[in-house]
Design an enzyme around this catalytic site. Structure first.
Site, PDB file in Angstrom:
ATOM      1  N   HIS A  17       0.868  -1.193   0.000  1.00  0.00           N
ATOM      2  CA  HIS A  17       0.000   0.000   0.000  1.00  0.00           C
ATOM      3  C   HIS A  17       0.898   1.234   0.000  1.00  0.00           C
ATOM      4  O   HIS A  17       1.508   1.571   1.008  1.00  0.00           O
ATOM      5  CB  HIS A  17      -0.900   0.020   1.238  1.00  0.00           C
ATOM      6  CG  HIS A  17      -1.889   1.146   1.231  1.00  0.00           C
ATOM      7  ND1 HIS A  17      -3.131   1.043   1.820  1.00  0.00           N
ATOM      8  CD2 HIS A  17      -1.851   2.394   0.713  1.00  0.00           C
ATOM      9  CE1 HIS A  17      -3.792   2.176   1.659  1.00  0.00           C
ATOM     10  NE2 HIS A  17      -3.021   3.019   0.997  1.00  0.00           N
ATOM     11  N   LEU A  20       2.556   7.381  -4.342  1.00  0.00           N
ATOM     12  CA  LEU A  20       3.741   7.991  -4.955  1.00  0.00           C
ATOM     13  C   LEU A  20       3.461   9.373  -5.535  1.00  0.00           C
ATOM     14  O   LEU A  20       4.383  10.063  -5.952  1.00  0.00           O
ATOM     15  CB  LEU A  20       4.296   7.076  -6.055  1.00  0.00           C
ATOM     16  CG  LEU A  20       4.920   5.768  -5.563  1.00  0.00           C
ATOM     17  CD1 LEU A  20       5.287   4.873  -6.732  1.00  0.00           C
ATOM     18  CD2 LEU A  20       6.142   6.042  -4.693  1.00  0.00           C
ATOM     19  N   ARG A  21       2.181   9.774  -5.571  1.00  0.00           N
ATOM     20  CA  ARG A  21       1.808  11.072  -6.143  1.00  0.00           C
ATOM     21  C   ARG A  21       2.248  11.163  -7.607  1.00  0.00           C
ATOM     22  O   ARG A  21       2.297  10.174  -8.313  1.00  0.00           O
ATOM     23  CB  ARG A  21       2.376  12.221  -5.297  1.00  0.00           C
ATOM     24  CG  ARG A  21       2.128  12.118  -3.801  1.00  0.00           C
ATOM     25  CD  ARG A  21       0.669  11.972  -3.421  1.00  0.00           C
ATOM     26  NE  ARG A  21       0.487  12.135  -1.971  1.00  0.00           N
ATOM     27  CZ  ARG A  21      -0.547  11.641  -1.312  1.00  0.00           C
ATOM     28  NH1 ARG A  21      -1.488  10.962  -1.944  1.00  0.00           N
ATOM     29  NH2 ARG A  21      -0.655  11.834  -0.011  1.00  0.00           N
ATOM     30  N   ASN A  45      -5.155   7.250  -6.420  1.00  0.00           N
ATOM     31  CA  ASN A  45      -5.906   8.476  -6.113  1.00  0.00           C
ATOM     32  C   ASN A  45      -5.146   9.737  -6.519  1.00  0.00           C
ATOM     33  O   ASN A  45      -4.853  10.614  -5.712  1.00  0.00           O
ATOM     34  CB  ASN A  45      -6.291   8.522  -4.623  1.00  0.00           C
ATOM     35  CG  ASN A  45      -5.092   8.506  -3.691  1.00  0.00           C
ATOM     36  OD1 ASN A  45      -4.053   7.937  -4.001  1.00  0.00           O
ATOM     37  ND2 ASN A  45      -5.244   9.134  -2.536  1.00  0.00           N
ATOM     38  N   LYS A 103      -9.168  -0.517  -6.260  1.00  0.00           N
ATOM     39  CA  LYS A 103      -9.237   0.156  -4.968  1.00  0.00           C
ATOM     40  C   LYS A 103     -10.601   0.792  -4.751  1.00  0.00           C
ATOM     41  O   LYS A 103     -11.079   1.566  -5.579  1.00  0.00           O
ATOM     42  CB  LYS A 103      -8.145   1.236  -4.890  1.00  0.00           C
ATOM     43  CG  LYS A 103      -8.138   2.060  -3.614  1.00  0.00           C
ATOM     44  CD  LYS A 103      -7.725   1.223  -2.404  1.00  0.00           C
ATOM     45  CE  LYS A 103      -7.862   2.031  -1.113  1.00  0.00           C
ATOM     46  NZ  LYS A 103      -6.584   2.527  -0.612  1.00  0.00           N
ATOM     47  N   HIS A 140     -10.466   0.856   1.493  1.00  0.00           N
ATOM     48  CA  HIS A 140     -10.318   1.832   2.575  1.00  0.00           C
ATOM     49  C   HIS A 140     -11.579   1.702   3.422  1.00  0.00           C
ATOM     50  O   HIS A 140     -12.647   2.173   3.034  1.00  0.00           O
ATOM     51  CB  HIS A 140     -10.174   3.258   2.019  1.00  0.00           C
ATOM     52  CG  HIS A 140     -10.007   4.296   3.082  1.00  0.00           C
ATOM     53  ND1 HIS A 140      -8.856   5.048   3.212  1.00  0.00           N
ATOM     54  CD2 HIS A 140     -10.828   4.702   4.089  1.00  0.00           C
ATOM     55  CE1 HIS A 140      -8.990   5.867   4.251  1.00  0.00           C
ATOM     56  NE2 HIS A 140     -10.182   5.681   4.784  1.00  0.00           N
ATOM     57  N   ASP A 251       1.341   2.609   3.564  1.00  0.00           N
ATOM     58  CA  ASP A 251       0.469   3.752   3.287  1.00  0.00           C
ATOM     59  C   ASP A 251       1.275   5.050   3.301  1.00  0.00           C
ATOM     60  O   ASP A 251       0.772   6.101   3.689  1.00  0.00           O
ATOM     61  CB  ASP A 251      -0.700   3.823   4.278  1.00  0.00           C
ATOM     62  CG  ASP A 251      -1.797   4.793   3.846  1.00  0.00           C
ATOM     63  OD1 ASP A 251      -1.841   5.142   2.643  1.00  0.00           O
ATOM     64  OD2 ASP A 251      -2.598   5.212   4.700  1.00  0.00           O
ATOM     65  N   HIS A 255       3.092  14.617   1.671  1.00  0.00           N
ATOM     66  CA  HIS A 255       2.544  15.955   1.422  1.00  0.00           C
ATOM     67  C   HIS A 255       3.652  16.958   1.729  1.00  0.00           C
ATOM     68  O   HIS A 255       4.428  16.758   2.668  1.00  0.00           O
ATOM     69  CB  HIS A 255       1.352  16.267   2.336  1.00  0.00           C
ATOM     70  CG  HIS A 255       0.123  15.470   2.070  1.00  0.00           C
ATOM     71  ND1 HIS A 255      -0.715  15.715   1.002  1.00  0.00           N
ATOM     72  CD2 HIS A 255      -0.429  14.430   2.744  1.00  0.00           C
ATOM     73  CE1 HIS A 255      -1.735  14.860   1.032  1.00  0.00           C
ATOM     74  NE2 HIS A 255      -1.581  14.067   2.077  1.00  0.00           N
ATOM     75  N   ALA A 267      -3.967  14.746   5.503  1.00  0.00           N
ATOM     76  CA  ALA A 267      -3.748  13.469   6.177  1.00  0.00           C
ATOM     77  C   ALA A 267      -2.718  12.648   5.420  1.00  0.00           C
ATOM     78  O   ALA A 267      -2.785  12.530   4.198  1.00  0.00           O
ATOM     79  CB  ALA A 267      -5.062  12.702   6.267  1.00  0.00           C
TER      80      ALA A 267
END
Length: 348
Positions: A17, A20-21, A45, A103, A140, A251, A255, A267
């Protein structure tokens, strides 16, 4: 696994999980994972989310382009489920070995999840197709109704969504991601071979007191949120037991500092640089180092039906200080345990 007093040698681990943006952030964070892990399940996401085979192929290439020479790393791509997703697109991606899993984000549960699923019924044709082709569902597990307390969202998800779903689609393989409660630990342990879970280092090391007592610590703020210590203890006991349907999923969710340290902070914990040593510390504290390799390197591939990695890495038990920050193009990243002294680290 060999365990002399100061060195742990384990089969190369995988991260089941990972965030990597994209863009400069992607280029900055990928090497922290690719130098340690053989594979990682990459979350979809982005904005916009990864919902097509074409988007996943392009994203996978951007990740591979960011892997330094000499690192042997395979990103495993996932499809972001939406109410309007075409089951045929999902099946094509799975058959072409582009999508490893799909997901499920309840709408607005976490970062960039506004496109998520509004109800299980809305995606039932997709889930039925996944059950048929043997494609794992990554969940999730939080309800997002405004009237439900944030600390209760995981437990409520089990009774209102997860259990009815698994009763309805009995052959569906499900990973209950980043579990944070005794409720979830018990549920997964009592489940069958088609249910597994990942656990993050922060949920094993900390509880909500660490985040809130004596000042708010924004770099421990993640979703699902840290719970009370009885839940932390249940997670620690689950991994220490050697239970084989729980495995490493960091996870790691980077940021920029200014987005974490703000009046309305994001988060996510950027734990890729320190996660493996953090897990080792927990297993050592629980007198369970004999189960460490399976948690990191065996249980995940076993559940996904993939081969284990054939190379090895070593962790060394010597005190090291974690960097206070990591440079980002026009900002900085604050890693998990920044500035702290850690007991275990990957041998370079």
């Amino acid at each position: 696994m060999t365990a002399p007093s100061q060195v742990l040698k384990i089969r190369r681990p995988d991260d089941w999980h990972l965030h990597l943006r994209d863009g400069d952030m992607l280029k900055t964070v990928v090497p922290y994972t690719s130098e340690i892990y053989g594979r990682a399940i990459v979350m979809p996401n982005l904005a916009p989310p990864v919902t097509t085979v074409e988007a996943a192929v392009a994203y996978r290439q951007r990740i591979l382009d960011a892997v330094p020479a000499g690192h042997d790393f395979t990103p495993l791509m996932t499809c972001y489920l939406t109410d309007s997703l075409d089951p045929n697109e999902l099946e094509r991606g799975f058959n072409e070995a582009v999508f490893t899993a799909a997901k499920l984000y309840p709408a607005n549960a976490t970062t960039n999840s506004s496109h998520g699923v509004t109800s299980i019924d809305a995606i039932m044709p997709v889930l039925e197709r996944m059950e048929k082709i043997g494609m794992p569902l990554l969940v999730h597990g939080e309800v997002t109704h405004a009237d439900i307390d944030i600390f209760d969202r995981e437990a409520r998800f089990i009774e209102s969504v997860m259990e009815p779903l698994r009763q309805r689609l009995t052959a569906l393989k499900v990973v209950f991601e980043h579990i944070t409660t005794k409720d979830a630990a018990d549920y997964v342990r009592d489940g069958n071979e088609r249910l597994a879970a990942t656990i993050t280092p922060q949920h094993l090391m900390f509880n909500r007191n660490h985040m809130l007592v004596g000042g708010v610590r924004p770099h421990l703020y993640c979703l699902p949120i840290l719970k009370r210590n009885i839940h932390q203890q249940a997670l620690r006991e689950l991994v220490a037991s050697g239970f084989n349907r729980v495995f490493l999923g960091t996870d790691s969710a980077p940021h920029a500092r200014h987005r974490k340290e703000s009046s309305c902070g994001c988060a996510g914990c950027f734990n890729a640089p320190t996660a493996l040593g953090s897990y080792a510390t927990v297993f050592e504290e629980m007198n369970a180092l004999q189960h460490f390799e399976a948690f990191c390197s065996v249980n995940g591939p076993q559940f996904y039906g993939l081969p284990v990695n054939d190379t090895f890495i070593e962790l060394v038990r010597e005190e090291q200080q974690v960097a206070e920050s990591i440079a980002l193009t026009d900002d900085t990243l604050v890693p998990f345990l920044a500035g702290e002294t850690v007991r275990w680290s990957v041998k370079q």
